[in-house]
Structure formats: structure tokens, C-alpha cells
Design a protein around this motif. Structure first.
Motif, mmCIF file in Angstrom:
data_model
loop_
_atom_site.group_PDB
_atom_site.id
_atom_site.type_symbol
_atom_site.label_atom_id
_atom_site.label_comp_id
_atom_site.label_asym_id
_atom_site.label_seq_id
_atom_site.Cartn_x
_atom_site.Cartn_y
_atom_site.Cartn_z
ATOM 1 N N LEU A 34 0.852 -1.587 0.113
ATOM 2 C CA LEU A 34 -0.086 -0.425 -0.268
ATOM 3 C C LEU A 34 0.343 1.698 0.062
ATOM 4 O O LEU A 34 0.252 2.155 -0.574
ATOM 5 C CB LEU A 34 -0.545 -0.195 0.784
ATOM 6 C CG LEU A 34 -2.044 -1.156 0.841
ATOM 7 C CD1 LEU A 34 -3.032 -1.083 2.490
ATOM 8 C CD2 LEU A 34 -3.193 -1.067 -0.347
ATOM 9 N N TYR A 39 -8.363 0.009 -0.371
ATOM 10 C CA TYR A 39 -8.137 -0.190 0.475
ATOM 11 C C TYR A 39 -6.760 0.978 0.733
ATOM 12 O O TYR A 39 -6.037 0.897 -0.676
ATOM 13 C CB TYR A 39 -7.351 -1.124 1.219
ATOM 14 C CG TYR A 39 -8.285 -2.428 1.535
ATOM 15 C CD1 TYR A 39 -8.387 -2.358 2.470
ATOM 16 C CD2 TYR A 39 -8.627 -3.016 0.299
ATOM 17 C CE1 TYR A 39 -9.798 -2.850 2.477
ATOM 18 C CE2 TYR A 39 -9.907 -3.242 1.084
ATOM 19 C CZ TYR A 39 -9.972 -4.091 1.591
ATOM 20 O OH TYR A 39 -11.306 -4.544 2.694
ATOM 21 N N THR A 40 -6.641 2.235 1.061
ATOM 22 C CA THR A 40 -5.730 2.766 1.537
ATOM 23 C C THR A 40 -4.754 3.515 2.696
ATOM 24 O O THR A 40 -5.278 3.525 3.623
ATOM 25 C CB THR A 40 -5.842 4.338 0.912
ATOM 26 O OG1 THR A 40 -6.579 4.337 -0.552
ATOM 27 C CG2 THR A 40 -4.874 5.830 0.690
ATOM 28 N N VAL A 59 -4.999 1.728 8.220
ATOM 29 C CA VAL A 59 -5.936 1.072 6.713
ATOM 30 C C VAL A 59 -7.206 1.846 6.788
ATOM 31 O O VAL A 59 -7.242 2.032 7.823
ATOM 32 C CB VAL A 59 -5.696 0.366 6.147
ATOM 33 C CG1 VAL A 59 -6.067 -0.112 5.198
ATOM 34 C CG2 VAL A 59 -4.282 -0.360 5.875
ATOM 35 N N LEU A 71 -4.461 -6.823 -4.071
ATOM 36 C CA LEU A 71 -4.407 -6.658 -3.085
ATOM 37 C C LEU A 71 -3.596 -8.713 -2.924
ATOM 38 O O LEU A 71 -3.022 -9.551 -2.588
ATOM 39 C CB LEU A 71 -4.205 -6.565 -1.287
ATOM 40 C CG LEU A 71 -4.618 -4.677 -1.101
ATOM 41 C CD1 LEU A 71 -5.690 -4.471 0.125
ATOM 42 C CD2 LEU A 71 -3.504 -4.367 -1.280
ATOM 43 N N THR A 83 -3.234 3.293 -3.757
ATOM 44 C CA THR A 83 -4.445 2.832 -2.968
ATOM 45 C C THR A 83 -5.143 1.576 -4.328
ATOM 46 O O THR A 83 -4.572 1.755 -5.367
ATOM 47 C CB THR A 83 -5.823 3.564 -3.900
ATOM 48 O OG1 THR A 83 -5.427 4.704 -2.472
ATOM 49 C CG2 THR A 83 -7.119 3.018 -3.535
ATOM 50 N N HIS A 84 -5.087 0.422 -3.158
ATOM 51 C CA HIS A 84 -5.304 -1.197 -4.172
ATOM 52 C C HIS A 84 -6.446 -1.278 -3.520
ATOM 53 O O HIS A 84 -7.092 -1.368 -2.921
ATOM 54 C CB HIS A 84 -4.294 -1.712 -3.642
ATOM 55 C CG HIS A 84 -2.908 -1.878 -4.185
ATOM 56 N ND1 HIS A 84 -2.366 -1.043 -4.139
ATOM 57 C CD2 HIS A 84 -2.227 -2.667 -4.636
ATOM 58 C CE1 HIS A 84 -0.816 -1.043 -4.653
ATOM 59 N NE2 HIS A 84 -1.021 -1.959 -5.352
#
Length: 107
Positions: free
Chosen positions: A34, A83-84, A69, A44, A38-39
């Protein structure tokens, strides 16, 4: 004269609390990925070899509960989840980079 690090119970308690946050088998890998931005969940999952879906969900929930996160859900079908790292999570970068470098030298 050899110097000794004295570990008090207060220091040990702090270390135990830190390990609750980043001590999971996959936590540092997730945070490391991360760092690049952002993913989505599926990104991920594909980026971390040998992790299963259940474990990734568990680690992400733990990291989110400690405000490392952030999770953003989009109202799509199926739902899109991104998620970031939070600002608190971004502060882990120099620490994880140092651990990574130590591992390259010593493993």
C-alpha cells in the motif's frame, strides 16, 4: 565496556502493543504494497503470494481497526472495495524500509 539495553516492563508493554498492530504474518506485506498507493482487494490478493482470502480479510480488518489502513466501499455490483494507508500507516514507511534492508543484508 559493553552497553546493555535495559528493558523495563513499560517498554515491553509498548513493544507488545506495536506487535499487535504490525506483527501479523501478512501485515507488513500489506502495508508495504500500500506504500505505492490505493489498491483494490483483488489487487492486494494477487500481490501477496500464498495468502488466502480469509487471512487477507482478517489482516485488513485488524489494520483498519488500528487506523493504519482505510477502507472505501463503492456501491457497485459486486461491491468495489479500495484500501489506502492512513497518515498513521504512512508513518510506518521508514520502519518497514529499514526492516526490509536489514533482511536483505542478514537473510
Amino acid at each position: 565496556m559493553e552497553s546493555k539495553n535495559i528493558v523495563t516492563s513499560d517498554n515491553a508493554c509498548v513493544l507488545q502493543e506495536i506487535l499487535k498492530v504490525i506483527g501479523g504474518k501478512w501485515s507488513m506485506s500489506i502495508v508495504y504494497i500500500l506504500f505505492s498507493g490505493t489498491h483494490r482487494f483483488s489487487q492486494l490478493e494477487k500481490s501477496i503470494p500464498h495468502i488466502n482470502t480469509r487471512m487477507l480479510i482478517k489482516e485488513l480488518k485488524t489494520l483498519a481497526s488500528f487506523d493504519i489502513v482505510s477502507r472505501k466501499v463503492y456501491a457497485t455490483v459486486p461491491p468495489t472495495v479500495e484500501y489506502t494507508l492512513t497518515e498513521k500507516g504512512k508513518m510506518l514507511k521508514p520502519i518497514i524500509d529499514d526492516i526490509y534492508e536489514w533482511g536483505k543484508v542478514n537473510m
